[in-house]
Design a protein around this motif. Sequence first.
Motif, short mmCIF file in Angstrom:
data_model
loop_
_atom_site.label_atom_id
_atom_site.label_comp_id
_atom_site.label_asym_id
_atom_site.label_seq_id
_atom_site.Cartn_x
_atom_site.Cartn_y
_atom_site.Cartn_z
N GLY A 194 0.81 -1.21 0.00
CA GLY A 194 0.00 0.00 0.00
C GLY A 194 0.84 1.26 0.00
O GLY A 194 0.57 2.21 -0.74
N HIS A 195 1.89 1.27 0.83
CA HIS A 195 2.81 2.41 0.84
C HIS A 195 3.48 2.58 -0.52
O HIS A 195 3.54 3.68 -1.08
N ALA A 196 4.02 1.49 -1.04
CA ALA A 196 4.78 1.57 -2.29
C ALA A 196 3.89 1.96 -3.46
O ALA A 196 4.30 2.75 -4.33
N CYS A 197 2.67 1.43 -3.49
CA CYS A 197 1.77 1.77 -4.60
C CYS A 197 1.38 3.23 -4.56
O CYS A 197 1.11 3.83 -5.62
N TYR A 198 1.31 3.83 -3.39
CA TYR A 198 1.08 5.27 -3.30
C TYR A 198 2.18 6.00 -4.05
O TYR A 198 1.93 6.86 -4.92
N TRP A 206 -9.35 2.93 -8.08
CA TRP A 206 -10.07 4.05 -7.45
C TRP A 206 -9.14 4.83 -6.53
O TRP A 206 -9.14 6.07 -6.54
N LEU A 207 -8.34 4.13 -5.75
CA LEU A 207 -7.40 4.81 -4.84
C LEU A 207 -6.33 5.56 -5.63
O LEU A 207 -5.95 6.68 -5.27
N VAL A 216 -6.62 9.41 -4.91
CA VAL A 216 -5.67 9.80 -3.87
C VAL A 216 -4.24 9.83 -4.40
O VAL A 216 -3.57 10.86 -4.37
N GLN A 217 -3.77 8.70 -4.88
CA GLN A 217 -2.34 8.51 -5.09
C GLN A 217 -1.75 9.42 -6.15
O GLN A 217 -0.67 9.99 -5.95
N ARG A 218 -2.42 9.59 -7.25
CA ARG A 218 -1.81 10.31 -8.36
C ARG A 218 -1.53 11.78 -8.03
O ARG A 218 -0.68 12.41 -8.66
#
Length: 490
Positions: free
Chosen positions: A258-262, A445-446, A450-452
Amino acid sequence: MSAYEDLMAFQRRTEALAQVAGRLGWDQETVMPRGAAEQRGEEMAAMEGILHARRTDPRIADWLARAEAVDEEAEAQLRLIRRSYERATKVPGRLAEEIARVTSVAQGIWADARAKDDVAAFLPTLDTVVRLRREEAAALAGGGDLYDALIDDYEPEATADTIGAVFDRMRPRLVALREAVMGAAHQPRALSGHFGHDGQMRLARDLAKTFGYDFTRGRLDLAVHPFSSGAGNDARITTRVVETDPFNCIYSTIHEVGHACYELGIDGDYLLTPLGGGVSMGVHESQSRIYENQLGRSRAFTGWLGAEMTDRFGDLGLGDADAFHGAVNRVAPGFIRTEADEVHYNLHIMMRFDLERDLIRGSLGVADLEEAWNARFLSDFGVAVDRPSHGMLQDVHWSIGLFGYFPTYALGNVYAGCLHQALRAAVPDLDAHLAQGQTEAAVEWLRENVQRFGGLRGPRDTIRHACGFEPDEGPLLDYLDAKFAEIYRL
């Protein structure tokens, strides 16, 4: 070139050097030979000296004064560079280097003390780390609260008072839920058996891919304390293996994914700029916690995971998918924060928040920390700490000076609760996907919401923009009540 272009060119070089320094930290945690600890401390200090000099370069002030923002992204870049410059110029260079040197060496001293359950061997080093961080906090605070100055490193806009108010509202419902669960007539069985190292690591790699981790821009290694490191096109993760407890490896891996994919999901145009990293540790934790808990521990996903584990390891001895889901989410007042269930986890964080706040404010001495920890743990969890590695020596954070970091774990859970509510509304058939081991709908969706955006908006604005409502603890507590009422048949 314009002042803005000159500033951004300078900043990109600084960001690149910071990534190199981060890679040294990854190396130290994973493959560095133990005998290199003292030398690595000098290397880290040297890198910090270079970075501090760049972050306080007088040209930055001139560029900031003359730079013009042409759009929202440029405004955000300037805001973050200005914030970094103003904070860096308050901290003397020799102090920044000394903190880097001491905390690098302290990490190895902590690891040895933890392995030997020897608090006395670690206390002198911890005392030095606390002294240095208090000195840094005083330089940053300008007469204000020392702990608030350190929180600002990890969660801009937050203070001890605002965080404490959130915790005060959460605690009664968490305690009530814990009491109901622990007193329930139905208690799920725990998983038992032996699960080989190689088999767990193969499963970990496959789960990382299942949750969208890109191994062409990352890697999975082993560490004593699992972590994620890096940004841009190099975001690495670690896990650990306990052969009697595969959930440790599984959920450590999903958490760090989860951290890395952010980081990997941030807009590529932001690479090596202030916008090219997670906006705060609270938002970062929202990604790791929603991957790990609301998705990875859901009834739908564990139905798929239980079948997958049975195929790989044989009969798990639990019976049906509901029993496996109960085993994954079993509530017990364990010693270790990183292994804590969702009911107890935030109580672990609240305890650390109070203790480290007192350390930095000077109302608790390092020499008294073990006694204070053990007394508080007994009060909060009803269990006496049996050894230091299950107590104050269990976490790496204080050895490397991360005071103000712990509360962001609970804030991340709060943010994850909000995001989960919004995700469910946006993807009403989410469980059908998860039951097939398919996370793409949730992950996309995340990434999109959020992430991008990286550091484009402040922490709370990031969550507000994604969810469409003001973030608060309500969605998290409602989710926990509903989930554990079903599992424990309350």
